[in-house]
Design a protein around this motif. Structure first.
Motif, PDB file in Angstrom:
ATOM      1  N   LEU A  58       0.836  -1.206   0.000  1.00 51.85           N
ATOM      2  CA  LEU A  58       0.000   0.000   0.000  1.00 51.85           C
ATOM      3  C   LEU A  58       0.869   1.252   0.000  1.00 51.85           C
ATOM      4  CD1 LEU A  58      -2.806  -1.048   2.524  1.00 51.85           C
ATOM      5  CD2 LEU A  58      -3.130  -0.505   0.108  1.00 51.85           C
ATOM      6  N   GLU A  59       1.896   1.247   0.836  1.00 55.11           N
ATOM      7  CA  GLU A  59       2.826   2.379   0.893  1.00 55.11           C
ATOM      8  C   GLU A  59       3.468   2.610  -0.471  1.00 55.11           C
ATOM      9  OE1 GLU A  59       5.140   5.409   2.611  1.00 55.11           O
ATOM     10  OE2 GLU A  59       3.944   4.108   3.909  1.00 55.11           O
ATOM     11  N   ALA A  60       3.956   1.524  -1.082  1.00 55.48           N
ATOM     12  CA  ALA A  60       4.605   1.635  -2.388  1.00 55.48           C
ATOM     13  C   ALA A  60       3.628   2.096  -3.461  1.00 55.48           C
ATOM     14  CB  ALA A  60       5.223   0.300  -2.785  1.00 55.48           C
ATOM     15  N   PRO A  64      -0.327   5.127   1.911  1.00 54.55           N
ATOM     16  CA  PRO A  64       0.225   4.728   3.209  1.00 54.55           C
ATOM     17  C   PRO A  64      -0.880   4.307   4.173  1.00 54.55           C
ATOM     18  CG  PRO A  64       1.190   6.788   2.456  1.00 54.55           C
ATOM     19  CD  PRO A  64       0.054   6.489   1.530  1.00 54.55           C
ATOM     20  N   CYS A  65      -0.568   3.305   5.006  1.00 53.55           N
ATOM     21  CA  CYS A  65      -1.571   2.755   5.915  1.00 53.55           C
ATOM     22  C   CYS A  65      -0.883   2.491   7.254  1.00 53.55           C
ATOM     23  CB  CYS A  65      -2.154   1.465   5.345  1.00 53.55           C
ATOM     24  SG  CYS A  65      -3.778   1.029   5.984  1.00 53.55           S
ATOM     25  N   GLN A  66      -1.240   3.273   8.275  1.00 53.99           N
ATOM     26  CA  GLN A  66      -0.615   3.160   9.595  1.00 53.99           C
ATOM     27  C   GLN A  66      -1.277   2.041  10.389  1.00 53.99           C
ATOM     28  OE1 GLN A  66      -0.881   6.704  11.962  1.00 53.99           O
ATOM     29  NE2 GLN A  66       0.438   5.902  13.583  1.00 53.99           N
ATOM     30  N   VAL A  67      -0.486   1.083  10.867  1.00 53.75           N
ATOM     31  CA  VAL A  67      -1.019  -0.063  11.611  1.00 53.75           C
ATOM     32  C   VAL A  67      -1.648   0.424  12.916  1.00 53.75           C
ATOM     33  CG1 VAL A  67      -0.449  -2.226  12.771  1.00 53.75           C
ATOM     34  CG2 VAL A  67       0.632  -1.666  10.587  1.00 53.75           C
ATOM     35  N   THR A  68      -2.894  -0.003  13.159  1.00 52.34           N
ATOM     36  CA  THR A  68      -3.625   0.395  14.362  1.00 52.34           C
ATOM     37  C   THR A  68      -3.895  -0.774  15.299  1.00 52.34           C
ATOM     38  OG1 THR A  68      -5.736   0.126  13.166  1.00 52.34           O
ATOM     39  CG2 THR A  68      -4.758   2.337  13.201  1.00 52.34           C
ATOM     40  N   ARG A  69      -3.872  -2.005  14.800  1.00 54.93           N
ATOM     41  CA  ARG A  69      -4.139  -3.165  15.648  1.00 54.93           C
ATOM     42  C   ARG A  69      -3.647  -4.419  14.929  1.00 54.93           C
ATOM     43  NH1 ARG A  69      -8.497  -1.607  12.949  1.00 54.93           N
ATOM     44  NH2 ARG A  69      -9.735  -3.165  11.848  1.00 54.93           N
ATOM     45  N   ARG A  70      -3.359  -5.435  15.731  1.00 50.28           N
ATOM     46  CA  ARG A  70      -2.919  -6.712  15.191  1.00 50.28           C
ATOM     47  C   ARG A  70      -3.749  -7.835  15.798  1.00 50.28           C
ATOM     48  NH1 ARG A  70       1.840  -6.648  12.399  1.00 50.28           N
ATOM     49  NH2 ARG A  70       2.980  -4.675  12.463  1.00 50.28           N
ATOM     50  N   SER A  71      -3.989  -8.883  15.008  1.00 51.06           N
ATOM     51  CA  SER A  71      -4.710 -10.045  15.496  1.00 51.06           C
ATOM     52  C   SER A  71      -3.866 -10.788  16.505  1.00 51.06           C
ATOM     53  CB  SER A  71      -5.072 -10.973  14.338  1.00 51.06           C
ATOM     54  OG  SER A  71      -5.580 -12.198  14.828  1.00 51.06           O
ATOM     55  N   GLN A  72      -4.531 -11.323  17.534  1.00 50.10           N
ATOM     56  CA  GLN A  72      -3.841 -12.140  18.523  1.00 50.10           C
ATOM     57  C   GLN A  72      -3.690 -13.588  18.056  1.00 50.10           C
ATOM     58  OE1 GLN A  72      -2.498 -10.719  21.364  1.00 50.10           O
ATOM     59  NE2 GLN A  72      -3.145  -8.893  20.246  1.00 50.10           N
ATOM     60  N   GLY A  73      -4.435 -13.961  17.018  1.00 54.05           N
ATOM     61  CA  GLY A  73      -4.398 -15.349  16.542  1.00 54.05           C
ATOM     62  C   GLY A  73      -3.630 -15.453  15.240  1.00 54.05           C
ATOM     63  N   ALA A  84      -4.848   2.337   9.111  1.00 54.24           N
ATOM     64  CA  ALA A  84      -5.629   3.516   8.733  1.00 54.24           C
ATOM     65  C   ALA A  84      -4.931   4.269   7.609  1.00 54.24           C
ATOM     66  CB  ALA A  84      -5.818   4.420   9.931  1.00 54.24           C
ATOM     67  N   SER A  85      -5.699   4.632   6.587  1.00 55.11           N
ATOM     68  CA  SER A  85      -5.205   5.418   5.464  1.00 55.11           C
ATOM     69  C   SER A  85      -5.935   6.755   5.413  1.00 55.11           C
ATOM     70  CB  SER A  85      -5.432   4.676   4.134  1.00 55.11           C
ATOM     71  OG  SER A  85      -4.699   3.474   4.073  1.00 55.11           O
ATOM     72  N   VAL A  86      -5.341   7.719   4.727  1.00 55.37           N
ATOM     73  CA  VAL A  86      -5.973   9.013   4.481  1.00 55.37           C
ATOM     74  C   VAL A  86      -5.921   9.284   2.983  1.00 55.37           C
ATOM     75  CG1 VAL A  86      -5.942  11.496   4.916  1.00 55.37           C
ATOM     76  CG2 VAL A  86      -5.316   9.903   6.745  1.00 55.37           C
ATOM     77  N   ILE A  87      -7.098   9.450   2.364  1.00 53.12           N
ATOM     78  CA  ILE A  87      -7.189   9.789   0.950  1.00 53.12           C
ATOM     79  C   ILE A  87      -8.089  11.009   0.817  1.00 53.12           C
ATOM     80  CG2 ILE A  87      -8.001   9.062  -1.329  1.00 53.12           C
ATOM     81  CD1 ILE A  87      -7.289   6.216  -0.649  1.00 53.12           C
ATOM     82  N   ASP A  88      -7.608  12.029   0.125  1.00 50.87           N
ATOM     83  CA  ASP A  88      -8.373  13.261  -0.084  1.00 50.87           C
ATOM     84  C   ASP A  88      -8.874  13.838   1.238  1.00 50.87           C
ATOM     85  OD1 ASP A  88      -7.944  12.866  -2.791  1.00 50.87           O
ATOM     86  OD2 ASP A  88      -9.898  11.918  -3.125  1.00 50.87           O
ATOM     87  N   GLY A  89      -8.047  13.717   2.270  1.00 52.46           N
ATOM     88  CA  GLY A  89      -8.397  14.284   3.566  1.00 52.46           C
ATOM     89  C   GLY A  89      -9.307  13.432   4.417  1.00 52.46           C
TER      90      GLY A  89
END
Length: 276
Positions: A58-60, A64-73, A84-89
């Protein structure tokens, strides 16, 4: 091959209609139907080693997508995370799931995809290979697909009857979903807030009473959009729902007993269905 759903049970249900109390297709007490296959338009490539590799792609690809959580399994079965990403604000979340092709075949992935696209979940997905991404802001799904080399799979639509709704007050109206959350917090609590998009937020009610439960708050562009969300929330047999609404907003409560209390505090009205 066994069903895939349990591998990624930690995925967050952020859609307005998918309140925490809803039952999933493969939940306890349900009888599994025929296994779905992978949709024919989903390409076999590209593949990604894990969910972090999808974030890197996604970054490439300019999203860009900032990691907000990860699965425990997951473990050897695969990996999943939220970012989380930001597009057009506009900020929105993506749920990323990558399955291990040595354990799960393509139809296992297709079966998991099918369960997410069907009502009442109705998720918009981007998919290829042995991975898929839930895009919580469907208007940007094509951008996500272009960055990752996947295809967009829209939700399967159910025909929703035009159920009669109670008289809904025209006010109050909110400019931001955060302001709605502040007023809900004063009434029944709204902790652990997670902004899913500019117009959707989830939080936890009832922490101060020792009875925490989830809530999904949303703003709507028009009264027609709001009413469509309300009617869909009460459309599915076996899926109870309690929402509070007025003006341009809805609050979908997982703690059904809070409906009247929240409605009084927010000057709204209750729309509910007992599931039967």
């Amino acid at each position: 091959m066994k069903r895939v759903i349990s591998v990624f049970a930690a995925g967050v249900a952020t859609a307005v209609l998918a309140a925490c109390g809803n039952t999933a297709r493969d939940g306890a007490g349900s009888s599994p139907g025929p296994r779905a296959t992978m949709p024919g338009n989903v390409p076999a490539k590209p593949e990604y080693a894990d969910a972090d590799a999808v974030v890197a792609a996604l970054e490439a690809g300019g999203v860009p997508c900032q990691v907000t959580r990860r699965s425990q399994g997951g473990g050897r079965g695969g990996s999943s995370l939220g970012c989380a990403s930001v597009i057009d604000g506009t900020r929105f979340e993506n749920d990323i799931h990558v399955l291990n092709p040595e354990i799960f075949d393509r139809d296992d992935v297709g079966d998991s995809i099918a369960s997410r696209r069907q009502p009442p979940s109705g998720q918009t997905l981007v998919a290829a290979g042995h991975w898929f991404v839930r895009v919580t802001e469907p208007r940007f799904a094509n951008r996500i697909a272009a960055a990752l080399g996947g295809v967009v799979l829209p939700p399967e639509k159910a025909e929703i009857p035009r159920y009669p709704l109670p008289d809904i007050p025209r006010t109050p109206r909110y400019r931001t979903v955060g302001a709605l959350a502040d007023d809900l917090a004063a009434a029944v609590g709204c902790d652990d807030r997670k902004q899913r998009s500019d117009t959707v937020l989830t939080c936890t009610t009832g922490k101060d009473t020792g009875s925490p439960n989830c809530a999904t708050l949303a703003l709507h562009a028009s009264a027609a959009d709001r009413d469509a969300v309300l009617r869909e929330a009460i459309a599915y047999k076996g899926v109870p729902a309690t929402l509070v609404t007025a003006g341009n907003w809805t609050v979908n409560l997982c703690d059904y007993d809070l409906g009247s209390r929240a409605a009084d505090a927010l000057h709204g009205t209750v729309v509910s269905y007992d599931g039967s």
